[in-house]
Each structure stands twice: as structure tokens, then as C-alpha cells.
Design an enzyme around this catalytic site. Sequence first.
Site, PDB file in Angstrom:
ATOM      1  N   GLU A   1       0.828  -1.215   0.000  1.00  9.68           N
ATOM      2  CA  GLU A   1       0.000   0.000   0.000  1.00  9.68           C
ATOM      3  C   GLU A   1       0.860   1.262   0.000  1.00  9.68           C
ATOM      4  OE1 GLU A   1      -3.876  -1.949   0.224  1.00  9.68           O
ATOM      5  OE2 GLU A   1      -3.123  -0.011  -0.423  1.00  9.68           O
TER       6      GLU A   1
ATOM      7  N   ASP B   1      -5.285  -9.964  -7.814  1.00 12.71           N
ATOM      8  CA  ASP B   1      -5.676  -9.193  -8.996  1.00 12.71           C
ATOM      9  C   ASP B   1      -4.516  -8.497  -9.698  1.00 12.71           C
ATOM     10  OD1 ASP B   1      -5.384  -7.600  -6.752  1.00 12.71           O
ATOM     11  OD2 ASP B   1      -7.121  -6.339  -7.156  1.00 12.71           O
TER      12      ASP B   1
ATOM     13  N   GLU C   1     -12.175   0.660 -10.095  1.00 17.36           N
ATOM     14  CA  GLU C   1     -11.831  -0.301 -11.145  1.00 17.36           C
ATOM     15  C   GLU C   1     -12.715  -0.182 -12.388  1.00 17.36           C
ATOM     16  OE1 GLU C   1      -9.851  -1.298  -7.600  1.00 17.36           O
ATOM     17  OE2 GLU C   1     -12.025  -1.178  -7.885  1.00 17.36           O
TER      18      GLU C   1
ATOM     19  N   ARG D   1       0.674   3.791  -3.291  1.00 18.87           N
ATOM     20  CA  ARG D   1       0.010   5.066  -3.024  1.00 18.87           C
ATOM     21  C   ARG D   1       1.010   6.209  -2.827  1.00 18.87           C
ATOM     22  NH1 ARG D   1      -5.626   3.913   0.154  1.00 18.87           N
ATOM     23  NH2 ARG D   1      -5.699   1.650  -0.083  1.00 18.87           N
TER      24      ARG D   1
END
Length: 689
Positions: A319, A452, A587, A323
Site C-alpha cells: 500500500e 488481482d 476499477e 500510493r
Amino acid sequence: MYPPSRKDFISLTLNDPHSHTYNNGKHRRQSCWRKWKQLSRLQRSLILFLLALLLIFGLLSYPSMTEQWRGLSDREDWLELNDREVKDIPPEVKSVLDQAEAKDPPPVAGPHMGPAVDPAAGADAVVGPKAPNVPILAKPPIKNKTFPNKRGPPSLQKDGNISDTVGRKKQVQEVVQDEEGEEVDKEKIISWRGALIEADQATEPPPSNNEKEAAAPPAPANPADPVPPEVSTGAVDRLEAVCDAFRHAWKGYKEYAWGHDELKPISRSFGEWFGLGLTLIDSLDTMWILGLKEEFAEAKDWVEKKLSFDKNVDVNLFETTIRILGGLLSTYHLTGDQLFLEKAKDLGSRLMPAFKTPSKIPFSDVNIGKGIAHPPRWTSDSTLAEVTSIQLEFRELSRLTQEPQYQEAVNEVMRLVHKLPGKQDGLVPMFINTNSGQFTHKGVFTLGARADSYYEYLLKQWIQGGKAEDDLLEDYLQAVEGVKKHLVRQTGPSRLTFVGELSHSRFNPKMDHLVCFLPGTLALGAHNGLPGDHMDLAVQLMETCHQMYQQMETGLSPEIVHFSMQASDGPNLIVKPADRHNLLRPETVESLFYMYRFTKDPKYRDWGWDILLSFNNYTKVPGGGYTSINNVRDPVNPGPRDKMESFFLGETLKYLYLLFSDDMELLSLDKYVFNTEAHALPIWPSPPK
């Protein structure tokens, strides 16, 4: 003369040392019985008759009283404000609340509004009830929609399939009941893209009582009020509408969460994850792209003066990389300002201890102040997507700094995963052990949470590196074939194409909203010369992701859907109570952006516009900010969660702006590749052959 009446009891009065008086009450009970016996038979009959009338009246009025209490319960579910919370409301709002309470009685609850029915079917639309009149938050009018092949709200699937993660170490579990009375074992083990998810299901748990107390709902607008101008498509500049949405979100962050990680727009407070100004950094390049110079300048000033990574704090490697590191690198490329590159170098060096493991597979967490890394408390495994979705950022950091250790560390991870046993036609398990470097929980395959972005980064690394790394391309092409062979199915009713999950050869028709990254990724591959049937699949999946929004009463997709594969006239999409939340995820709009860039089909813009309107209708908080919601199936009470994820500014609004922009050279997809947090990094020149 009658003799004095004989007393058959004694009245006793006692005083304690603290002067509390106690009176024996036996004589009172006997006196009441005597008084009743002294009444005439007629008087007693009248009293009994009146009591019977009161009982009958109470029974007759019970249904209406129940409805009123349900209405009050609905209001309490939304607000649950106690005296302490009311004191925190600003004086001007409190006065409005007092007036509203004085004027309006509690509403009577009615049935929930279902979806509008196709007029061609000859059925009347269902009208929803009036929601509680809550002046704290204003909500635009409820969206009336026509759903194809829909006769009403989809029935709920009671026994849903869940991704199986056999062999996982059991955590302390609590047994809860879902809305249908089933007992469910909840095992919170991991945070994925800002969402706390359970061991066996990629979903967030329902809010706690404390969270409910902090969240008040948007109140519906008065039907007599004029329709907001943005509801009329074509009458509004869509780019400006996105800018307005960003300014509104930024207003809430600036006023109530400045310098903190996340805004809580309902309670007008903030939440911390890493304590690194997550939302601010995630939003930097979005502000630059949208041309919001004033907002960008104040954010840059904070980065220069306040942002420090010298903190004794554990951060998640994945993360923080996508980010913060990605946000700093992207902003550096867009602005050319050396400040952002220096901050990126500082952070990158502090993340490197994560790679000091026996297998070279990085730990999931690292203390950026102490330089110590470790796995999660409950396991020695790392999530596969986490360790294979940091490559774009670290590779670019090496290219900019000419320090090869960053790229070498992440390339080694890809080399190890490339040759590992346990894959199935290019599909990979969700977990990998940091000690052995081997896949764990084999036999479970998904394109949802925990796996994913592995597939996304296979293609994007190949593009980033000038299409020179054949192993990456080979793994990506095999994975797409594996998806088509094992995971792609169609629904029975309307032939919607979707991507399910595989658990030990058992197919599960479950699809996370996260999977809606796939249409855009497939389209990007086809644009870069990969097989044309990738684009065909992208078009089909894009339609399904659109229906995940279109068939919900709020026009917003749930976190997870299950698909019906039965050949019947029933619903295509089934949404379980635990999966009805919407986290403002990007998404679908991400894939709409790619699809429009490559096809120029205006329907993709229209679908994105509908999503933006639904965000404004059901998640916009008047005081500033947007909130995730609990129930996309209930347009009257969507249930705000009091949290605005950083990716709403970093990704969702950015992709919407790029979708609506006519400037195809604005972050051209032939010059830039987006990381999984929508931060743009340059495509490297092709190496000489």
C-alpha cells in the site's frame, strides 16, 4: 357501640443509620384488596368492562404502533445520536434539528424501494417511502431506473459460495448472524486496498455500533425542490463536474483531516493508517492533471514542510509503494519538481528492509523508522499481489536514481514466481511463504483480492520496459488463456460474461468489483499488439461491470456479486447482505477510460457519467467529502460508513476526468503506464536489439 376493629397485622417502620425510611407494604396490599371487596358488584363489573375495552383498543392499534416504532428504529439506525453527540453538532445545525423535531412526527416506515420495472412490461414502478427527515446531510433525489429483464429486487442467495482457503491458520473467530439468520464465522486477517477483509471472503464487515454512532445518513431532498443541474446530462460540462467533485472532497479533507491519512466526512474527523498524509499524497498528481493549482500549491507546501518518513511506524509495503511512492514519482514526472523525487528516494530506501528474507520474497510490513520488517502477526505468508505489484515503482526509482538495488530486488521476486510450481495454466495461488518462497493454499485461484494486480503488473512491466522482457509477456499470455479456460462463464438469464473463482476444481460464480480492472488491462494488451480476442473479452466484461452498477437501486456496484448460471428468467446478479457495500472504488471507471481511449465509443463516457451522478446522489456529504456506503440496494437508507478512501481522489476521480477529456495526449497510453493506484509512470525507450 361496636368494639374497635381487630388488627390482624402490624405496621412496622424502620430507620437506617443513613435516615432511609423503609415501610412494610403488606398493609397496602391488603387494603387494596379490601377496597376492591368493598365495591359493589356493579362497580366491579364496570371496571372490568373498561379494562376489557382498553385491552381490545390496544390490540387493534398494535399494527400502527409497530409501524411507528419501525420508523423510529430506522431513524435510530441512521443516527443513533445520544446526548453527547448532539452537543458536538454546530449550534446552527442544532437549532435546525430542534425545529425539525418540533414540527415533524416520526415517519412511518414502508417497504423499501425496489427497481423500476420496464414500462413495456406493463407494470407500474414501485414507489419508495419517505425517508427520515434528517437535516444533517442532504441527499439528492432517488434515482429511478429501468432494469432489463428485472421484475423486482433480486432474491438473496442464502447459501453462497465463498472462496476456500484450505489450511489457513485459524484465528480467534466470532460467530455472527447475517441478515437472513445464518451464522457466519468471521475471520479478519488482512487489509486489501484499504478494505478490511475476512479470511474466506473479500468483503468488509458490517460497521460496529461505535461506527454507526459516528455516521449519519444523507437525507433525501424535498421532492418539490428543483432537480440539480448535473442530473441533466448534456447540460453540464462533465470535466468541470469532476473538478467540482474533487474540490468538494478536498474541502472536507482540508477542513477536518488535513495532514492525516483519511477523511471521515460524516463525523468530520480523520482516521490514521500509517500517519503519512495518505490522501494528500495520493491526490497530488490528480490535482495537477485537473489544473487545480491552488489546491496543489497548499499540498506541496505540506509535503515540503511536514512530510517526514523518520517515524517509528509499521507500514504495509504494497500500500505504501503504490500510493505514496507511486504518487511521489508520478508527481515528479508531471511537475519536474525535485522535491518529490527526493521524498521518493527517502521512502524507497526505508522500504528496502522488507526484502531481507530467506527467500527474497518480501515481508508484508516494514517499520520505516527502525528499518525492521516482519510478516503479519497471524502468518508467515505474504499476499501474492502485494509482492508482485510493487515492481513498476521500484524499477522506476532505480532508473531515476541510477541505484540498481531497487530494481534488482523486485525483479528477483518476478523471477522466483515465474518458475514456481503450483500454477494452473498461468493462474497463481493467492499466498506465498516468505521463508520457503513457495506458494501456499494451492488450488485456489481468483482475479479478485490478493491476486488481482499480479496479472495487471505482468502486462504493465512488459510495457514499461519497452516490451523487451519475454518472461513477463509469456506469463501474461498464459494467464489470460487460463482465465478464459477456467474462470470465464456466462449467466443463464441474459448471457452476461463474468470471471468467477476456482477452488480445488470447484467453480464459484463469485466476482469481486476489483476484477473490473480486467477489461481495461485486456484492452491495453490488445492496443499493444496482443491477440484481438483479448479485446473481444474486454468488451463483454465491460458490459458486465456496467450491469453491476446499472442493476443496483442506487446505481452503484456492490463489493461482490454472485452470478446465476441457471437458465431461467430470474436475476443475473445476486448480492449477499454482507457484500452490499460500496467503497468508492475505481476499477470500473478505470476500465471505462481504457475502453473509450481505444474505441471512442461514447457509451463508455455515458456509463462513467451515470456513475459520477450516483456518487453525487448517494455518497456526497454536504459539509465536504464523499463517504463509502453500506447498502447499494437501498436508495432510501444506503447507510454511510463515514470513510473516504484515498483512492477516491487518487484513482476514481482521476480516471473519470481522463475518460471525459477530449485530449488524447493527456497522459497518452503510448507514453505512460499507470500503476495500480492510477499514478502515471513513463514508458522506457525500447532497448537496442
